[in-house]
Scaffold this active site. Structure first.
Site, PDB file in Angstrom:
ATOM      1  N   MET A  90       9.743  29.162  -2.163  1.00 15.85           N
ATOM      2  CA  MET A  90       9.879  30.469  -1.510  1.00 15.85           C
ATOM      3  C   MET A  90       9.551  31.590  -2.496  1.00 15.85           C
ATOM      4  SD  MET A  90      12.831  30.187   1.311  1.00 15.85           S
ATOM      5  CE  MET A  90      14.215  30.461   0.238  1.00 15.85           C
ATOM      6  N   GLY A  91       8.932  31.234  -3.614  1.00 17.01           N
ATOM      7  CA  GLY A  91       8.524  32.259  -4.572  1.00 17.01           C
ATOM      8  C   GLY A  91       9.666  32.712  -5.455  1.00 17.01           C
ATOM      9  N   LEU A  98       9.365  32.757  -8.656  1.00 20.70           N
ATOM     10  CA  LEU A  98       9.279  31.516  -9.423  1.00 20.70           C
ATOM     11  C   LEU A  98       9.978  31.625 -10.775  1.00 20.70           C
ATOM     12  CD1 LEU A  98       5.531  30.682  -8.635  1.00 20.70           C
ATOM     13  CD2 LEU A  98       7.584  29.904  -7.431  1.00 20.70           C
ATOM     14  N   HIS A 123      10.952  25.942 -10.860  1.00 17.06           N
ATOM     15  CA  HIS A 123       9.729  25.706 -10.092  1.00 17.06           C
ATOM     16  C   HIS A 123       8.617  25.177 -11.007  1.00 17.06           C
ATOM     17  CE1 HIS A 123      11.606  29.122  -7.666  1.00 17.06           C
ATOM     18  NE2 HIS A 123      11.505  28.171  -6.780  1.00 17.06           N
ATOM     19  N   GLN A 154      16.177  18.430  -7.687  1.00 23.92           N
ATOM     20  CA  GLN A 154      17.530  17.895  -7.465  1.00 23.92           C
ATOM     21  C   GLN A 154      18.532  19.029  -7.250  1.00 23.92           C
ATOM     22  OE1 GLN A 154      19.251  15.314 -10.571  1.00 23.92           O
ATOM     23  NE2 GLN A 154      21.227  16.138  -9.887  1.00 23.92           N
ATOM     24  N   LYS A 155      18.197  20.212  -7.737  1.00 24.23           N
ATOM     25  CA  LYS A 155      19.059  21.386  -7.570  1.00 24.23           C
ATOM     26  C   LYS A 155      19.554  21.520  -6.123  1.00 24.23           C
ATOM     27  CE  LYS A 155      20.384  25.832  -8.028  1.00 24.23           C
ATOM     28  NZ  LYS A 155      20.442  26.242  -6.642  1.00 24.23           N
ATOM     29  N   GLN A 201      19.143  18.899   0.460  1.00 23.23           N
ATOM     30  CA  GLN A 201      17.795  19.160   0.989  1.00 23.23           C
ATOM     31  C   GLN A 201      16.844  18.019   0.631  1.00 23.23           C
ATOM     32  OE1 GLN A 201      15.706  23.106   0.778  1.00 23.23           O
ATOM     33  NE2 GLN A 201      14.638  22.145  -0.928  1.00 23.23           N
ATOM     34  N   SER A 241      16.475  31.451  -7.875  1.00 32.64           N
ATOM     35  CA  SER A 241      15.855  32.760  -7.630  1.00 32.64           C
ATOM     36  C   SER A 241      16.927  33.818  -7.378  1.00 32.64           C
ATOM     37  CB  SER A 241      14.923  32.680  -6.422  1.00 32.64           C
ATOM     38  OG  SER A 241      13.955  31.694  -6.639  1.00 32.64           O
ATOM     39  N   ARG A 242      18.092  33.386  -6.916  1.00 36.90           N
ATOM     40  CA  ARG A 242      19.157  34.352  -6.601  1.00 36.90           C
ATOM     41  C   ARG A 242      19.950  34.792  -7.834  1.00 36.90           C
ATOM     42  NH1 ARG A 242      19.317  30.953  -1.672  1.00 36.90           N
ATOM     43  NH2 ARG A 242      18.938  32.314   0.116  1.00 36.90           N
TER      44      ARG A 242
END
Ligand code: AMP
Length: 283
Positions: free
Chosen positions: A28-29, A31, A35, A146-147, A151, A184-185
């Site tokens: 989702m960018g 990066l 990533h 794995q994070k 998912q 990313s957060r």
């Protein structure tokens, strides 16, 4: 590096590269090194690397941070170029989900617990977008971190159930030197929250340690983990659990291959993390 936005453009490109071993990294960018570790593995195994950047509206709940999700388009493109990505696919939401879009892909059991409980529409959004992307890109291998452990299992199940001819490769979680899993957060954490956030990985590490020392009672281990996660922090724990690593069912006794899963809130920011551990052999 080619940048393609249209579906037809991607399909045309793909037809011209039928004989390539394609490695695919969907993102989702915004990066970061997590990533890039996926991109590096794809680069190592495959002749051609495709990265997608798409902030998928379907996987965000109505009160979640879709509009606030970071979108540093130029620097992401630059990083991809410098990392040896061959093709960057950045679909447009209007074309990806046109007005009459009506389909959804669900993986039932594995999607229900943990993240599924906290974010009821999340995994259907993920499995729908990943199915579309895999159909378009048709990669030999696709790389997932794995994070996002749940998912990863959901996507493995999806690929198995729908006979999608792509190998799903699990890549280790990349962390800061103090243990915080890259996300990313994380850029939204204040200095104080950044310090507090360390409680999550510290709790998981402690759980792993106790299991390695032979402790078996899951309730006791979880109690100790919670103590660490909430010690002197304002972190609000959503779950901290010890599960069977294959099916995510919660355990009462530590045994076999396990995953310790955690989710926590710090203000508006939601963090997830996990660690894998194997029960020690009895002597
Ligand atoms: P996202 O952009 O958050 O959707 O993530 C895209 C991919 O990068 C997913 O497969 C994530 O699991 C993976 N990823 C995100 N953070 C990390 C990390 N810290 N280490 C390894 N992989 C990661």
């Amino acid at each position: 590096m080619r940048i393609i936005r249209s579906i037809r453009g991607l399909q045309g490109w793909r037809r011209k590269h039928e004989n390539q071993i394609i490695g695919f990294v969907p993102t989702m960018g915004a990066l970061h090194e997590g990533h890039f570790s996926l991109i590096r593995q794809a680069r190592k195994h495959c002749s051609t690397v495709i990265v997608s950047i798409f902030v998928n509206p379907l996987q965000f709940g109505p009160s979640e941070d879709f509009s606030k999700y970071p979108r540093p388009v130029k620097s992401d493109q630059q990083w991809c170029r410098e990392s040896g990505v061959d093709l960057l696919f950045c679909p447009l939401s209007e074309e990806f989900y046109p007005q009459d879009f009506q389909s959804a892909v669900s993986v039932n059991r594995l999607s229900q617990r943990w993240e599924g409980e906290a974010r009821p529409t999340h995994f259907d959004g993920v499995t729908t977008v990943v199915t579309k992307l895999l159909n378009l890109v048709r990669p030999s291998q696709a790389y997932f971190g794995q994070k996002d452990y749940q998912q990863l299992l959901v996507i493995k199940q999806l690929v198995q159930d729908l006979n999608i001819d792509t190998k799903i490769v699990r890549c280790s979680t990349i962390r800061e030197s103090d243990g915080l899993a890259l996300s990313s957060r994380n850029r939204y954490l204040s200095e104080n929250q950044r310090r507090q956030a360390l409680g999550l990985s510290a709790a998981l590490r402690h759980g792993v340690q106790l299991i390695k020392l032979g402790k078996q009672g899951v309730r006791g281990i979880q109690r100790e983990m919670k103590k660490i996660a909430t010690k002197s922090t304002g972190m609000d724990i959503e779950y901290l659990t010890i599960c069977d690593a294959n099916n995510l069912e919660p355990l009462t006794l530590a045994k076999g291959n396990m995953v310790l899963l955690g989710a926590a809130r710090l203000g508006d920011i939601r963090l997830i993390d996990n660690m894998l551990v194997k029960a020690p052999k009895k002597s």
